[in-house]
Design a protein around this motif. Structure first.
Motif, PDB file in Angstrom:
ATOM      1  N   SER B  57       0.843  -1.212   0.000  1.00  0.00           N
ATOM      2  CA  SER B  57       0.000   0.000   0.000  1.00  0.00           C
ATOM      3  C   SER B  57       0.869   1.249   0.000  1.00  0.00           C
ATOM      4  CB  SER B  57      -0.899   0.033   1.232  1.00  0.00           C
ATOM      5  OG  SER B  57      -1.790  -1.042   1.209  1.00  0.00           O
ATOM      6  N   THR B  58       1.903   1.221   0.806  1.00  0.00           N
ATOM      7  CA  THR B  58       2.788   2.382   0.884  1.00  0.00           C
ATOM      8  C   THR B  58       3.413   2.666  -0.480  1.00  0.00           C
ATOM      9  OG1 THR B  58       3.258   1.716   3.152  1.00  0.00           O
ATOM     10  CG2 THR B  58       4.660   3.412   2.205  1.00  0.00           C
ATOM     11  N   LEU B  91      -0.531  16.507 -11.325  1.00  0.00           N
ATOM     12  CA  LEU B  91       0.090  15.219 -11.616  1.00  0.00           C
ATOM     13  C   LEU B  91      -0.659  14.065 -10.976  1.00  0.00           C
ATOM     14  CD1 LEU B  91       3.805  15.859 -11.973  1.00  0.00           C
ATOM     15  CD2 LEU B  91       2.737  13.765 -12.746  1.00  0.00           C
ATOM     16  N   ARG B  92      -1.198  14.336  -9.792  1.00  0.00           N
ATOM     17  CA  ARG B  92      -1.984  13.312  -9.113  1.00  0.00           C
ATOM     18  C   ARG B  92      -3.182  12.907  -9.942  1.00  0.00           C
ATOM     19  NH1 ARG B  92      -2.207  15.623  -3.532  1.00  0.00           N
ATOM     20  NH2 ARG B  92      -0.572  14.478  -2.474  1.00  0.00           N
ATOM     21  N   ALA B  93      -3.775  13.908 -10.616  1.00  0.00           N
ATOM     22  CA  ALA B  93      -4.950  13.619 -11.429  1.00  0.00           C
ATOM     23  C   ALA B  93      -4.585  12.663 -12.573  1.00  0.00           C
ATOM     24  CB  ALA B  93      -5.541  14.914 -11.978  1.00  0.00           C
ATOM     25  N   ASP B  94      -3.319  12.644 -12.967  1.00  0.00           N
ATOM     26  CA  ASP B  94      -2.879  11.738 -14.033  1.00  0.00           C
ATOM     27  C   ASP B  94      -2.702  10.310 -13.533  1.00  0.00           C
ATOM     28  OD1 ASP B  94      -2.862  13.806 -15.774  1.00  0.00           O
ATOM     29  OD2 ASP B  94      -0.692  14.132 -15.718  1.00  0.00           O
ATOM     30  N   VAL B  95      -2.728  10.140 -12.227  1.00  0.00           N
ATOM     31  CA  VAL B  95      -2.567   8.817 -11.639  1.00  0.00           C
ATOM     32  C   VAL B  95      -3.882   8.451 -10.938  1.00  0.00           C
ATOM     33  CG1 VAL B  95      -1.248   7.425 -10.003  1.00  0.00           C
ATOM     34  CG2 VAL B  95      -0.122   9.260 -11.257  1.00  0.00           C
ATOM     35  N   GLY B  96      -4.609   7.536 -11.520  1.00  0.00           N
ATOM     36  CA  GLY B  96      -5.884   7.142 -10.915  1.00  0.00           C
ATOM     37  C   GLY B  96      -5.631   6.190  -9.763  1.00  0.00           C
ATOM     38  N   MET B  97      -6.460   6.303  -8.715  1.00  0.00           N
ATOM     39  CA  MET B  97      -6.245   5.390  -7.595  1.00  0.00           C
ATOM     40  C   MET B  97      -7.571   4.783  -7.140  1.00  0.00           C
ATOM     41  SD  MET B  97      -3.635   5.488  -4.631  1.00  0.00           S
ATOM     42  CE  MET B  97      -3.561   4.268  -3.350  1.00  0.00           C
ATOM     43  N   VAL B  98      -7.547   3.475  -6.940  1.00  0.00           N
ATOM     44  CA  VAL B  98      -8.734   2.779  -6.450  1.00  0.00           C
ATOM     45  C   VAL B  98      -8.356   2.113  -5.137  1.00  0.00           C
ATOM     46  CG1 VAL B  98     -10.368   0.918  -6.918  1.00  0.00           C
ATOM     47  CG2 VAL B  98      -9.639   2.427  -8.777  1.00  0.00           C
ATOM     48  N   PHE B  99      -9.157   2.387  -4.101  1.00  0.00           N
ATOM     49  CA  PHE B  99      -8.816   1.941  -2.752  1.00  0.00           C
ATOM     50  C   PHE B  99      -9.602   0.687  -2.372  1.00  0.00           C
ATOM     51  CE2 PHE B  99      -8.355   6.481  -3.134  1.00  0.00           C
ATOM     52  CZ  PHE B  99      -7.196   6.796  -2.448  1.00  0.00           C
ATOM     53  N   GLN B 100      -9.086   0.010  -1.394  1.00  0.00           N
ATOM     54  CA  GLN B 100      -9.769  -1.173  -0.867  1.00  0.00           C
ATOM     55  C   GLN B 100     -11.174  -0.816  -0.379  1.00  0.00           C
ATOM     56  OE1 GLN B 100      -7.385  -3.148   2.041  1.00  0.00           O
ATOM     57  NE2 GLN B 100      -9.016  -4.481   2.732  1.00  0.00           N
ATOM     58  N   SER B 101     -11.299   0.333   0.282  1.00  0.00           N
ATOM     59  CA  SER B 101     -12.584   0.684   0.899  1.00  0.00           C
ATOM     60  C   SER B 101     -13.400   1.675   0.065  1.00  0.00           C
ATOM     61  CB  SER B 101     -12.341   1.243   2.288  1.00  0.00           C
ATOM     62  OG  SER B 101     -11.319   2.215   2.231  1.00  0.00           O
ATOM     63  N   PHE B 102     -13.222   1.657  -1.234  1.00  0.00           N
ATOM     64  CA  PHE B 102     -14.001   2.446  -2.212  1.00  0.00           C
ATOM     65  C   PHE B 102     -13.861   3.949  -2.043  1.00  0.00           C
ATOM     66  CE2 PHE B 102     -17.181  -0.920  -0.593  1.00  0.00           C
ATOM     67  CZ  PHE B 102     -16.432  -1.959  -1.111  1.00  0.00           C
ATOM     68  N   PRO B 179      -8.305  -3.973  -4.524  1.00  0.00           N
ATOM     69  CA  PRO B 179      -9.652  -3.478  -4.842  1.00  0.00           C
ATOM     70  C   PRO B 179     -10.772  -4.458  -4.514  1.00  0.00           C
ATOM     71  CG  PRO B 179      -8.502  -4.133  -6.842  1.00  0.00           C
ATOM     72  CD  PRO B 179      -7.491  -4.175  -5.734  1.00  0.00           C
ATOM     73  N   THR B 180     -10.445  -5.731  -4.334  1.00  0.00           N
ATOM     74  CA  THR B 180     -11.525  -6.696  -4.079  1.00  0.00           C
ATOM     75  C   THR B 180     -11.490  -7.279  -2.664  1.00  0.00           C
ATOM     76  OG1 THR B 180     -10.180  -8.487  -5.015  1.00  0.00           O
ATOM     77  CG2 THR B 180     -11.674  -7.375  -6.508  1.00  0.00           C
ATOM     78  N   SER B 181     -10.533  -6.824  -1.840  1.00  0.00           N
ATOM     79  CA  SER B 181     -10.384  -7.449  -0.517  1.00  0.00           C
ATOM     80  C   SER B 181     -11.538  -7.175   0.432  1.00  0.00           C
ATOM     81  CB  SER B 181      -9.103  -6.982   0.162  1.00  0.00           C
ATOM     82  OG  SER B 181      -8.030  -7.198  -0.684  1.00  0.00           O
ATOM     83  N   ALA B 182     -12.250  -6.060   0.205  1.00  0.00           N
ATOM     84  CA  ALA B 182     -13.340  -5.734   1.123  1.00  0.00           C
ATOM     85  C   ALA B 182     -14.683  -6.254   0.612  1.00  0.00           C
ATOM     86  CB  ALA B 182     -13.406  -4.218   1.323  1.00  0.00           C
ATOM     87  N   LEU B 183     -14.642  -7.020  -0.465  1.00  0.00           N
ATOM     88  CA  LEU B 183     -15.898  -7.430  -1.110  1.00  0.00           C
ATOM     89  C   LEU B 183     -16.326  -8.843  -0.723  1.00  0.00           C
ATOM     90  CD1 LEU B 183     -15.242  -6.123  -4.730  1.00  0.00           C
ATOM     91  CD2 LEU B 183     -16.642  -5.075  -2.950  1.00  0.00           C
TER      92      LEU B 183
END
Ligand SMILES: Nc1ncnc2c1ncn2[C@@H]1O[C@H](COP(=O)(O)OP(=O)(O)OP(=O)(O)O)[C@@H](O)[C@H]1O
Ligand SMILES: [Mg+2]
Lengths: 222, 258
Positions: B57-58, B91-102, B179-183
């Motif tokens: 994660s880090t 620049l952050r906007a150029d890097v999409g991020m999807v979290f475990q907890s949506f 992305p699927t661990s909380a599902l």
């Protein structure tokens, strides 16, 4: 039976109370929110200032703050707040200032705990799509913080309504000032006290009920 | 100026999109990322795998600067990550991020979640943003939920909205942190399918996941991390059937048996 009311402008006095309350409420909401923003912000100087401000002001009696605005600011430093010599107007403004200075510390703490109810992941997601710190605060965190703060803010507002009576200390002609005058001059002490008590209940009860209802209405489902 | 443009052409020629060079990160005394060197090519899908606490994660969070690295360099499409400020936000906007907890914005509808960044960061007008949001929601299969609030959706639906929200920024690379661990199990596939489609469409992806099916079918490379280091890198088939390091062998035997 209500003869003793003759010659006294009770409604007018309560109107002053309402004005004090509304102006101070608006001012403390703005200043309190700014203080909360500083407290959660990334700038250490602002964080420090807001923390010291809140912890100091919360622990000073309101009477001292109101007297300070009058004796300290107006008499000693000559701050007139644009009031043109009319003592009443000046004192009214000073009272609003003192009430704002005091109440905003409580508003800040309410908003800050509202901010703490917003999951930190949402702020991170907001940063991740490229929002700046102030955008994250304005668009994602504060709207949710306000919604969960409505109930606690009602309590602050009710306390503020009652606290306006302290303005009597610097001679603002609000409800408590009139009550003292009437108590000195009239014999019907209990009816007088009852009328003023009722007046405050009429002002504060709907505040609690309406804001309690609004608070439930806007609560965020998680 | 010429120097800069030459450097950019080099990058484009080699197709390196995300480059980490000896990146180090500490949390207090804990050395969470130790001399990480990692290069992700344009269009590549890399799965990051490793035991809990190994720094996966880090690593993701450092790549888009939710955490700052202590030393080393990180470049996205040839541009070094700047310090805090406007440039960093862009620049952050150029890097999409999807979290475990949506992490969907709870006070906004699904549609508004996908529109917010377009309007406030990309300065798109409202109509365009809405069109694009609806198209993306359709792409991830939740178009009918557009006017609901996140809490009214299932976890799988929420995660697909989160993917749409990230895609709305037209990111160059997408990071997925478990992305699927909380599902619930029955919702895992609907999210993996969206990710698989994304991979087929050529999106550059860094995916922290223990879903080996996904790794085998969609990844070009598996990166195995342990104790803050990259211990092993290999093609998925090779990694799963024939891991070289003892750490990887040990780890795989554990996740295969649970
Ligand atoms: N904000 C933080 N402050 C202090 N320590 C942290 C922080 N975030 C992570 N850590 C520690 O850093 C180490 C790496 O954490 P990280 O979340 O990157 O691991 P991970 O590989 O994603 O693990 P998991 O599989 O459990 O998600 C862990 O030991 C964790 O406790
Ligand atoms: Mg993790």
């Amino acid at each position: 039976m209500f003869d003793f009311l003759q010659g006294y402008d009770v409604l007018g006095a309560f109107w002053t109370t309402v004005q004090l309350t509304l102006l101070a409420a608006a001012g403390s909401l703005v200043w309190g929110t700014l203080l909360a923003a500083m407290r959660v912000g990334p700038v250490p100087l602002m964080r420090g200032f807001a923390t010291v401000y809140v912890n100091t002001v919360r622990n000073i009696p309101l009477t001292v703050i109101i007297l300070f605005t009058s004796l300290g600011l107006a008499n000693t430093l000559g701050v007139t707040l644009g009031a043109k010599g009319v003592i009443d107007t000046l004192n009214f403004r000073l009272a609003v200032l003192g009430l704002v200075a005091y109440t905003s510390a409580f508003v800040c703490e309410v908003i800050r705990s509202g901010i703490n109810t917003v999951p930190v992941g949402q702020a991170e997601a907001a940063r991740a799509i490229g929002l700046s710190f102030s955008q994250v605060l304005r668009l994602v965190v504060l709207p949710q913080a306000f919604r969960s703060s409505v109930g606690p803010l009602a309590n602050v507002l009710i306390a503020l309504t009652k606290n306006t009576t302290v303005a009597a200390a610097i001679g603002v002609a609000e409800a408590a000032t009139l009550m003292r005058t009437m108590v000195e001059k009239e014999a019907q002490l209990i009816p007088i006290a009852a009328i003023f008590a009722l007046g405050f209940v009429i002002l504060t009860l709907p505040t609690g009920l309406i804001l309690g209802w609004v608070g439930k209405k806007v609560a965020i489902k998680r | 100026m010429t120097e800069v443009s030459v450097a950019k052409e080099d990058v484009a020629a080699t197709g390196e999109l995300v480059v980490l060079k000896s990146v180090n990160k500490h949390f207090g005394a804990l050395h969470v990322l130790q001399d990480i060197d990692l290069t992700i090519a344009r269009g590549e899908v890399v799965v990051v795998i490793g035991p809990s606490g190994s720094g996966k994660s880090t690593l993701c969070r450092t790549i888009n600067r939710l955490e700052t690295a202590d030393s080393g360099s990180i470049t996205i499409d040839g541009e070094a990550l700047p310090q805090e400020g406007k440039e960093l936000a862009r620049l952050r906007a150029d890097v999409g991020m999807v979290f475990q907890s949506f992490n969907l914005f709870a006070h906004k509808t699904v549609l508004e979640n996908v529109m917010l960044g377009q309007i406030k960061v990309r300065k798109a007008d409202k109509k365009k943003a809405e069109e694009k949001a609806r198209a993306l929601l359709d792409r991830v299969g939740v178009a009918t939920q557009a006017d609901k609030y996140p809490a009214q959706l299932s976890g799988g639906q929420q995660q697909r909205v989160a993917i749409a929200r990230a895609l709305a920024m037209d990111p160059k690379v997408m990071l997925f942190d478990e992305p699927t661990s909380a599902l619930d199990p029955e919702m895992i596939n609907e999210v993996l399918e969206v990710m698989q489609q994304l991979a087929r469409d050529g999106m550059t992806m860094i995916v922290v996941t223990h879903e080996m099916g996904f790794a085998r079918s969609a990844a070009n490379r598996v990166v195995f991390m342990a104790d803050g280091r990259i211990v092993e890198e290999a093609a998925p088939d090779q990694f799963f059937s024939n891991p070289r390091s003892d750490r990887a062998k040990d780890f795989l035997s554990k996740i295969l048996h649970h």
